[in-house]
Design a protein around this motif. Structure first.
Motif, PDB file in Angstrom:
ATOM      1  N   LEU B 218      42.459  43.933  43.390  1.00 48.23           N
ATOM      2  CA  LEU B 218      43.058  44.149  44.703  1.00 48.23           C
ATOM      3  C   LEU B 218      42.563  43.147  45.737  1.00 48.23           C
ATOM      4  N   GLY B 219      42.001  42.034  45.277  1.00 47.26           N
ATOM      5  CA  GLY B 219      41.602  40.994  46.217  1.00 47.26           C
ATOM      6  C   GLY B 219      42.783  40.094  46.532  1.00 47.26           C
ATOM      7  N   ASP B 220      42.565  39.142  47.427  1.00 46.82           N
ATOM      8  CA  ASP B 220      43.595  38.159  47.725  1.00 46.82           C
ATOM      9  C   ASP B 220      43.856  37.333  46.464  1.00 46.82           C
ATOM     10  N   PRO B 221      45.084  37.386  45.918  1.00 47.66           N
ATOM     11  CA  PRO B 221      45.317  36.719  44.628  1.00 47.66           C
ATOM     12  C   PRO B 221      45.236  35.191  44.699  1.00 47.66           C
ATOM     13  N   ASN B 222      45.302  34.635  45.917  1.00 40.01           N
ATOM     14  CA  ASN B 222      45.290  33.169  46.020  1.00 40.01           C
ATOM     15  C   ASN B 222      43.901  32.601  46.243  1.00 40.01           C
ATOM     16  N   ARG B 223      42.891  33.456  46.183  1.00 43.88           N
ATOM     17  CA  ARG B 223      41.550  32.978  46.423  1.00 43.88           C
ATOM     18  C   ARG B 223      40.645  33.318  45.249  1.00 43.88           C
ATOM     19  N   VAL B 224      39.631  32.471  45.041  1.00 44.02           N
ATOM     20  CA  VAL B 224      38.640  32.797  44.023  1.00 44.02           C
ATOM     21  C   VAL B 224      37.681  33.807  44.621  1.00 44.02           C
ATOM     22  N   THR B 225      37.422  34.890  43.900  1.00 44.88           N
ATOM     23  CA  THR B 225      36.393  35.823  44.339  1.00 44.88           C
ATOM     24  C   THR B 225      35.464  36.076  43.160  1.00 44.88           C
ATOM     25  N   TRP B 226      34.213  36.386  43.488  1.00 44.91           N
ATOM     26  CA  TRP B 226      33.250  36.660  42.413  1.00 44.91           C
ATOM     27  C   TRP B 226      33.656  37.906  41.640  1.00 44.91           C
ATOM     28  N   GLY B 227      34.152  38.926  42.377  1.00 43.35           N
ATOM     29  CA  GLY B 227      34.599  40.149  41.709  1.00 43.35           C
ATOM     30  C   GLY B 227      35.741  39.858  40.749  1.00 43.35           C
ATOM     31  N   GLY B 228      36.659  38.994  41.195  1.00 42.30           N
ATOM     32  CA  GLY B 228      37.778  38.614  40.333  1.00 42.30           C
ATOM     33  C   GLY B 228      37.302  37.862  39.099  1.00 42.30           C
ATOM     34  N   MET B 229      36.269  36.995  39.280  1.00 42.38           N
ATOM     35  CA  MET B 229      35.721  36.253  38.142  1.00 42.38           C
ATOM     36  C   MET B 229      35.116  37.209  37.114  1.00 42.38           C
ATOM     37  N   ILE B 230      34.410  38.238  37.629  1.00 48.85           N
ATOM     38  CA  ILE B 230      33.801  39.215  36.714  1.00 48.85           C
ATOM     39  C   ILE B 230      34.890  39.933  35.924  1.00 48.85           C
ATOM     40  N   ALA B 231      35.972  40.296  36.632  1.00 51.86           N
ATOM     41  CA  ALA B 231      37.077  40.985  35.966  1.00 51.86           C
ATOM     42  C   ALA B 231      37.724  40.074  34.915  1.00 51.86           C
ATOM     43  N   GLU B 232      37.906  38.785  35.277  1.00 50.30           N
ATOM     44  CA  GLU B 232      38.460  37.796  34.347  1.00 50.30           C
ATOM     45  C   GLU B 232      37.624  37.737  33.072  1.00 50.30           C
ATOM     46  N   GLY B 233      36.300  37.676  33.266  1.00 50.36           N
ATOM     47  CA  GLY B 233      35.398  37.522  32.132  1.00 50.36           C
ATOM     48  C   GLY B 233      35.326  38.762  31.271  1.00 50.36           C
ATOM     49  N   ARG B 234      35.704  39.891  31.851  1.00 49.43           N
ATOM     50  CA  ARG B 234      35.591  41.157  31.127  1.00 49.43           C
ATOM     51  C   ARG B 234      36.440  41.168  29.864  1.00 49.43           C
ATOM     52  N   ALA B 235      37.571  40.433  29.919  1.00 51.24           N
ATOM     53  CA  ALA B 235      38.465  40.417  28.758  1.00 51.24           C
ATOM     54  C   ALA B 235      37.783  39.800  27.541  1.00 51.24           C
ATOM     55  N   VAL B 236      36.807  38.909  27.809  1.00 51.16           N
ATOM     56  CA  VAL B 236      36.116  38.262  26.687  1.00 51.16           C
ATOM     57  C   VAL B 236      34.625  38.608  26.714  1.00 51.16           C
ATOM     58  N   LEU B 237      34.334  39.839  27.181  1.00 52.27           N
ATOM     59  CA  LEU B 237      32.942  40.259  27.370  1.00 52.27           C
ATOM     60  C   LEU B 237      32.117  40.135  26.088  1.00 52.27           C
ATOM     61  N   ARG B 238      32.727  40.429  24.960  1.00 50.50           N
ATOM     62  CA  ARG B 238      31.977  40.417  23.707  1.00 50.50           C
ATOM     63  C   ARG B 238      31.672  39.009  23.223  1.00 50.50           C
ATOM     64  N   SER B 239      32.627  38.091  23.389  1.00 51.36           N
ATOM     65  CA  SER B 239      32.418  36.745  22.864  1.00 51.36           C
ATOM     66  C   SER B 239      31.804  35.807  23.916  1.00 51.36           C
ATOM     67  N   ALA B 240      32.096  36.008  25.205  1.00 52.77           N
ATOM     68  CA  ALA B 240      31.579  35.103  26.236  1.00 52.77           C
ATOM     69  C   ALA B 240      31.065  35.885  27.441  1.00 52.77           C
ATOM     70  N   PRO B 241      29.981  36.657  27.236  1.00 52.85           N
ATOM     71  CA  PRO B 241      29.496  37.520  28.330  1.00 52.85           C
ATOM     72  C   PRO B 241      29.080  36.735  29.580  1.00 52.85           C
ATOM     73  N   PHE B 242      28.736  35.443  29.416  1.00 46.82           N
ATOM     74  CA  PHE B 242      28.265  34.685  30.581  1.00 46.82           C
ATOM     75  C   PHE B 242      29.316  34.602  31.686  1.00 46.82           C
ATOM     76  N   LEU B 243      30.592  34.682  31.306  1.00 43.21           N
ATOM     77  CA  LEU B 243      31.653  34.581  32.305  1.00 43.21           C
ATOM     78  C   LEU B 243      31.586  35.727  33.313  1.00 43.21           C
ATOM     79  N   SER B 244      31.145  36.899  32.869  1.00 43.98           N
ATOM     80  CA  SER B 244      30.981  38.016  33.793  1.00 43.98           C
ATOM     81  C   SER B 244      29.598  38.029  34.406  1.00 43.98           C
ATOM     82  N   ILE B 245      28.617  37.558  33.631  1.00 37.10           N
ATOM     83  CA  ILE B 245      27.232  37.686  34.089  1.00 37.10           C
ATOM     84  C   ILE B 245      26.917  36.695  35.209  1.00 37.10           C
ATOM     85  N   ILE B 246      27.426  35.456  35.102  1.00 37.42           N
ATOM     86  CA  ILE B 246      27.082  34.439  36.112  1.00 37.42           C
ATOM     87  C   ILE B 246      27.531  34.826  37.531  1.00 37.42           C
ATOM     88  N   PRO B 247      28.823  35.166  37.746  1.00 40.44           N
ATOM     89  CA  PRO B 247      29.196  35.548  39.121  1.00 40.44           C
ATOM     90  C   PRO B 247      28.470  36.801  39.601  1.00 40.44           C
TER      91      PRO B 247
END
Lengths: 324, 276
Positions: B218-247
């Motif tokens: 529910l953030g502004d879809p045209n902006r990068v947000t850390w919360g959005g990055m965490i959500a993005e990374g969640r899809a690959v949490l098992r294979s690439a956890p760093f994508l959620s962990i770094i932000p």
């Protein structure tokens, strides 16, 4: 019981304002129930006008507000188009899971938080105290949903100790104790993720309260009597510092309900919070506002219970209310 | 001793200030260091961190540069945190001043409204508001402020109640100033310090709420947000956890910095008050 009555009466205007607020949000939302219904089933302009009339949506806003109040007074929250069921039934089905999650998280944070607070406040200024006081500040900064994901990576993906989603094993056929254990195992990670911020809060308040009470005369008197330090810490200082924690218990209930929205969505727990997210996803505004109303009632009830508890624990509160 | 020197004496406060300075530097440098759109593809997908030095933190599922996203995300977090805190303090101070200064029925009505807002879980309210109005940066700011103004309102009201009876308020009445003018020009500025002391807590909470909102999409879809990055990374949490962990680490550090600096500032000013 005067206290209880006064609190109940005080809750009425608050609840009325919440209802008016949700009604206004409902009005502001693009489209109405008919649009949503026709969007699902299809229909021509004649059907739309007919539906508007039977559902009373062609009435002026004030009349609709009155109708809204009328149906709420009959505990009717409306109809969810996405679930094709009355909103009340959908919410009541999800409520127990959220209450279980919140209750467990509260128990964890209150229990462990106050114990650590006593450990820190037993000797204010000691190394243990300073270590335990800085820690919580770091915990405050951790977003619950992220902690949930990190816990999942550690304990579910790597170590395989706990399941990563759901409230129980689906179609396991478990009953009784084994089912309770299964649910408990599913709850460990979400409860930790939800409760840890509040654990830090209780720790800090407990510690601060104890530091205050150490300076009071009755503690000095207790020491002069030669009572052991352990007994002073537990029976005199900690006991008195526990009261403010009870107040926070009520104050935090709203925040915890909000927090459970994200935690439930991280761990796929079919509770009220996840329902709210589903309502947002399917643009089911009436359902979302029903959830908000139920949450407000829940918060009021929790605060009522906490007030009663407080009056029992500290007789001065009830007494001063009765006399005033 | 000056406020600044006291502030610099507490190690926690200095740590907090350093974190915040680094964060502001990140936000300011983002368009200079990473002029490309952070949402554009920069390399192969799912490159792990520390492999390719042109993409130090690797790439996400769509091959976007994680470091660039992190820098640009800092801008959103700071902007939303500050704007939401300013909005909630402005609303809260206004409501609190009106309630405290007017008293009577106005006070009663405004405080019941405040109660109502405190009864509804702030995050649910923000969720409903954004979903009804539609996600954009301004809407997210208002949504967060809707749940955060009650604290400042209560503090402002309590402060105004004690100021209301002072002599200078009485003399302002005597010279015929309009009550609203007295409330906002004489009383409000004096009631503000304890309200402003809440700002670090509000900024920190606003940053966390913004992250949670964008995490739920529910953030502004045209902006990068850390919360959005965490959500993005969640899809690959098992294979690439760093994508959620770094932000997430960036979020934790930011909020911690705000808390530490805020706490240090409050302590420093309290110590100065004790001394004077």
């Amino acid at each position: 019981m005067l206290l209880l009555r006064r609190r109940l009466i005080g809750a009425i205007p608050v609840l009325l304002i919440v209802v008016i607020g949700t009604f206004l949000l409902l009005e502001a939302a693009p489209g109405d129930a008919v649009d949503a219904y026709v969007g699902m089933t299809g229909g021509d302009a004649g059907l739309i006008a007919e539906l508007r009339q039977t559902w009373g949506l062609d009435q002026p806003a004030l009349a609709r507000l009155a109708a809204y109040f009328w149906s709420l007074a009959h505990l009717d929250l409306g109809y969810s188009v996405t679930f094709s069921r009355p909103i009340r039934d959908v919410i009541l089905e999800r409520l127990p899971n959220t209450l279980l999650l919140m209750g467990s998280a509260t128990a964890l944070s209150f229990g462990v938080g106050s114990l650590l607070g006593i450990a820190a406040g037993a000797r204010p200024g000691s190394f243990r105290d300073r270590f335990l006081s800085i820690g919580p500040l770091a915990l405050y900064a951790v977003p619950g949903f992220w902690l949930g994901l990190v816990l999942t990576v550690l304990f579910s993906v790597q170590l395989r100790w706990f399941p990563s989603s759901g409230i129980e094993t689906i179609a396991s056929g478990k009953t009784g104790v084994s089912r309770a254990l299964d649910i408990a195992q599913h709850l460990v990670l979400p409860v930790t993720a939800l409760g840890i911020i509040y654990l830090a809060l209780y720790l800090r308040v407990m510690r601060a309260g104890m530091a205050e009470i150490w300076r009071m005369d009755f503690v000095l008197a207790a020491r002069a009597k030669g009572i052991s330090r352990r007994r002073i810490v537990w029976r005199h200082v900690a006991r008195n510092a526990l009261l403010p924690l009870v107040t926070i218990l009520g104050l935090q209930s709203a925040a915890m309900l909000g927090g459970s929205v994200v935690i439930e969505s991280v761990f796929s727990i079919p509770g009220l919070g996840r329902l709210a997210q589903e309502a947002v996803g399917s643009r089911d505004t009436p359902l979302l506002l029903g959830i908000i109303l139920v949450s407000a009632v829940l918060v009021i009830l929790i605060n009522l219970v906490v007030d009663m508890l407080y009056a029992v624990l500290d007789p001065r509160v009830g007494a001063s209310e009765e006399s005033s | 001793m000056s406020l600044l020197r006291r502030f610099l004496r507490t190690p926690e406060a200095v740590a907090g200030a350093l974190i915040l300075a680094a964060l502001v530097a990140m936000a300011l440098a983002a368009p200079l260091l990473f002029p490309r759109d952070p949402l554009s593809i920069a390399g192969p997908a799912l490159l792990p961190p520390f492999q390719d030095w042109s993409l130090p933190l690797g790439t996400d599922r769509l091959g976007r540069d994680v470091l660039a996203e992190l820098f640009h995300g800092a801008r959103t977090s700071i902007a939303v945190g500050l704007a939401a805190a300013a909005t909630s303090i402005a609303i809260g101070a206004t409501v609190g001043t009106l309630a405290g200064f007017a008293g009577g029925l106005t006070d009663e009505v405004l405080m019941r409204i405040t109660d109502a807002f405190q009864t509804v879980p702030g995050f649910l309210l923000a969720l409903a508001f954004v979903s009804v109005v539609g996600p954009s940066l301004a809407v997210v700011v208002i949504a967060i402020a809707l749940g955060a103004w009650t604290g400042p309102a209560r503090v402002a009201r309590a402060e105004v109640l004690s100021i209301r009876e002072r002599d200078y308020v009485a003399s302002a009445r005597v010279i015929g100033m309009h009550p609203l003018e007295i409330a906002f020009r004489e009383v409000l500025p004096n009631a503000l310090p304890p309200v402003l002391a809440l700002s670090s807590i509000i900024v920190a909470a606003a940053i966390l709420v913004e992250a949670a909102l964008s995490f739920l999409g529910l953030g502004d879809p045209n902006r990068v947000t850390w919360g959005g990055m965490i959500a993005e990374g969640r899809a690959v949490l098992r294979s690439a956890p760093f994508l959620s962990i770094i932000p997430g680490i960036a979020l934790v550090l930011t909020v911690l910095g705000v808390y530490l600096a805020g706490e240090g500032f409050v302590e420093a000013s309290a110590a100065r008050k004790r001394q004077s």
